[in-house]
Motif scaffolding. Structure first.
Motif, mmCIF file in Angstrom:
data_model
loop_
_atom_site.group_PDB
_atom_site.id
_atom_site.type_symbol
_atom_site.label_atom_id
_atom_site.label_comp_id
_atom_site.label_asym_id
_atom_site.label_seq_id
_atom_site.Cartn_x
_atom_site.Cartn_y
_atom_site.Cartn_z
ATOM 1 N N ARG A 18 -14.409 18.143 3.244
ATOM 2 C CA ARG A 18 -13.308 18.080 4.208
ATOM 3 C C ARG A 18 -12.316 19.221 3.957
ATOM 4 N NH1 ARG A 18 -9.813 12.600 5.258
ATOM 5 N NH2 ARG A 18 -8.702 13.325 7.086
ATOM 6 N N ASN A 31 -4.945 13.290 1.481
ATOM 7 C CA ASN A 31 -4.844 12.501 2.709
ATOM 8 C C ASN A 31 -4.501 11.038 2.463
ATOM 9 O OD1 ASN A 31 -5.548 14.810 4.398
ATOM 10 N ND2 ASN A 31 -7.528 14.641 3.383
ATOM 11 N N SER A 87 0.800 -1.238 0.000
ATOM 12 C CA SER A 87 0.000 0.000 0.000
ATOM 13 C C SER A 87 0.824 1.276 0.000
ATOM 14 C CB SER A 87 -0.899 0.030 1.243
ATOM 15 O OG SER A 87 -0.114 0.289 2.393
ATOM 16 N N ASP A 118 -9.745 3.465 -5.160
ATOM 17 C CA ASP A 118 -9.169 3.182 -3.845
ATOM 18 C C ASP A 118 -8.608 1.767 -3.866
ATOM 19 O OD1 ASP A 118 -9.626 4.720 -0.917
ATOM 20 O OD2 ASP A 118 -9.130 2.591 -0.746
ATOM 21 N N SER A 126 -12.993 9.900 6.085
ATOM 22 C CA SER A 126 -13.296 10.935 5.099
ATOM 23 C C SER A 126 -14.559 11.641 5.546
ATOM 24 C CB SER A 126 -13.516 10.302 3.724
ATOM 25 O OG SER A 126 -13.620 11.309 2.739
ATOM 26 N N ASN A 131 -4.589 0.571 -7.120
ATOM 27 C CA ASN A 131 -3.494 0.795 -6.171
ATOM 28 C C ASN A 131 -2.578 1.870 -6.739
ATOM 29 O OD1 ASN A 131 -1.265 0.693 -4.485
ATOM 30 N ND2 ASN A 131 -1.335 -1.538 -4.284
ATOM 31 N N LEU A 132 -2.381 2.942 -5.994
ATOM 32 C CA LEU A 132 -1.562 4.061 -6.477
ATOM 33 C C LEU A 132 -0.106 3.671 -6.696
ATOM 34 C CD1 LEU A 132 -3.003 6.938 -4.242
ATOM 35 C CD2 LEU A 132 -3.289 6.670 -6.710
ATOM 36 N N ALA A 177 -7.741 7.642 -4.107
ATOM 37 C CA ALA A 177 -7.966 7.379 -2.676
ATOM 38 C C ALA A 177 -9.308 7.970 -2.239
ATOM 39 C CB ALA A 177 -6.823 7.912 -1.823
HETATM 40 C C1 SAM Z 1 -7.766 8.982 4.734
HETATM 41 S S1 SAM Z 1 -8.546 8.290 3.311
HETATM 42 C C2 SAM Z 1 -8.702 9.736 2.287
HETATM 43 C C3 SAM Z 1 -10.086 9.890 1.715
HETATM 44 C C4 SAM Z 1 -10.331 11.207 0.986
HETATM 45 N N1 SAM Z 1 -9.396 11.414 -0.086
HETATM 46 C C5 SAM Z 1 -10.290 12.367 1.954
HETATM 47 O O1 SAM Z 1 -9.339 13.148 1.937
HETATM 48 O O2 SAM Z 1 -11.226 12.508 2.749
HETATM 49 C C6 SAM Z 1 -7.167 7.414 2.581
HETATM 50 C C7 SAM Z 1 -7.589 6.334 1.591
HETATM 51 O O3 SAM Z 1 -6.433 5.942 0.851
HETATM 52 C C8 SAM Z 1 -6.562 4.578 0.519
HETATM 53 N N2 SAM Z 1 -5.226 4.076 0.159
HETATM 54 C C9 SAM Z 1 -4.175 3.843 0.976
HETATM 55 N N3 SAM Z 1 -3.130 3.394 0.272
HETATM 56 C C10 SAM Z 1 -3.524 3.352 -1.027
HETATM 57 C C11 SAM Z 1 -2.891 2.965 -2.237
HETATM 58 N N4 SAM Z 1 -1.621 2.525 -2.259
HETATM 59 N N5 SAM Z 1 -3.607 3.034 -3.377
HETATM 60 C C12 SAM Z 1 -4.887 3.465 -3.374
HETATM 61 N N6 SAM Z 1 -5.542 3.850 -2.264
HETATM 62 C C13 SAM Z 1 -4.862 3.789 -1.100
HETATM 63 C C14 SAM Z 1 -7.157 3.959 1.768
HETATM 64 O O4 SAM Z 1 -7.795 2.729 1.482
HETATM 65 C C15 SAM Z 1 -8.126 5.060 2.223
HETATM 66 O O5 SAM Z 1 -9.436 4.803 1.783
#
Ligand code: SAM
Length: 302
Positions: A77, A212, A17, A139, A73, A194-195, A108
């Motif tokens: 926000r 975030n 991740s 995500d 989230s 996956n980023l 994400a």
């Molecule tokens: C804190 S939330 C942010 C949600 C929204 N962008 C916000 O700012 O309210 C972070 C999200 O990143 C996702 N995430 C973490 N690592 C990731 C990755 N490598 N690729 C894609 N998504 C990822 C998590 O599953 C989570 O849902």
């Protein structure tokens, strides 16, 4: 948990991740992974590690990774990115896309509050009527994406940041929950992504919200993700980051737009005219939602 177990688990989570866990997070690993071990009918962390060593790419590894990520989230926000979207980014797109098409990516996306906040702003914008907005939310976690698709939120979730006027306009009550209406849900699609993996299959975008999530990555990973994103944007494309995130000191692929905190562009001068002066964008600006939050005492049957 032994240091070897910590090392193995934190390495697995980082590789899958990007999340970096420092050694003071042992307690966090233990408290989040013990329930995963129990659910898999394993005795505890040592047995979980043994099972993962035998199958590092199976569903157990996904469960462990998702248990360690933060999914928090809420609607609108931090407010500023949504004001920048309405006052600076959207007016630029409406003035510079003769095909009347805009693609936006919420990387994400978690449970969808970010992308639906944007969809409500677009729906509320008179100048955007008749335009095709393609909104994609991605995500790592299938579970949060399923919730995003349903667009169903608890009373607590709609009380965080969502102006009451928008709750009344765009949500209907379903039992104890609130569901965002089908028109707004229909503006967004969601996809697992996956980023850390190559992003080109997602196509090109005009605007990226990536908020975030980079905060959890190490510097080389932040740089890699941001530079891949820059390649997916046109010359006048932009990315909006979270309040604790920046491109400064990480990459030159984006530059901060002066007077627009959190907005980074390949060519910041493109946005200079509208940044920091909402009045200059008034013609295209959607009606900004009143910032009056839902009162804590709002009746569940309102
Ligand atoms: C804190 S939330 C942010 C949600 C929204 N962008 C916000 O700012 O309210 C972070 C999200 O990143 C996702 N995430 C973490 N690592 C990731 C990755 N490598 N690729 C894609 N998504 C990822 C998590 O599953 C989570 O849902």
């Amino acid at each position: 948990m032994t240091p070897e177990e910590f090392e193995f688990l934190s390495d697995l989570v980082r590789k899958r991740s990007g999340l970096v866990l420092s050694s003071d997070k042992t307690y966090l690993l233990e408290s989040r992974l013990t329930p995963i071990a129990r659910k898999a009918e394993l005795g505890g962390i040592p047995e979980l590690v043994t099972a993962l060593r035998a199958d590092v790419n199976g569903s157990l590894a996904s469960d462990v990774t998702e248990a360690m990520t933060t999914n928090e989230s809420f609607f609108f926000r931090d407010k500023t990115p949504f004001d920048l979207f309405s006052n600076t980014v959207l007016p630029h797109m409406l003035a510079n896309r003769p095909q009347r098409k805009v693609r936006l990516w919420s990387a994400a996306a978690s449970t969808g509050q970010e992308i639906y906040s944007l969809a409500m702003l677009i729906d509320d914008c008179a100048a955007a009527k008749g335009w095709a907005f393609d909104l994609l939310g991605t995500d790592l976690s299938r579970e949060v994406l399923e919730r995003a698709r349903q667009g169903m939120y608890t009373q607590f979730e709609v009380q965080r940041g969502l102006p009451i006027q928008l709750l009344m306009k765009y949500f209907k009550q379903v039992g104890e929950s609130w569901q965002i209406d089908a028109k707004i849900r229909g503006m967004a699609t969601f996809k697992e992504n996956n980023l850390l993996e190559p992003l080109t299959a997602l196509g090109k975008f005009d605007i990226i919200f990536c908020r975030n999530v980079l905060i959890y990555f190490d510097q080389p990973t932040k740089k890699m993700v941001l530079e891949r994103m820059a390649d997916m944007l046109p010359e006048d494309g932009c990315v909006l980051l979270g309040a604790a995130e920046t491109v400064v000191g990480i990459t030159d692929a984006f530059k901060p737009v002066p007077g627009a905190r959190g907005l980074y562009a390949r060519n910041p001068e493109v946005y200079a005219a509208n940044a920091g002066s909402p009045a200059s964008a008034a013609s295209a600006r959607p009606a900004a939602p009143a910032r009056q939050p839902l009162s804590a005492g709002l009746s569940k049957t309102a």
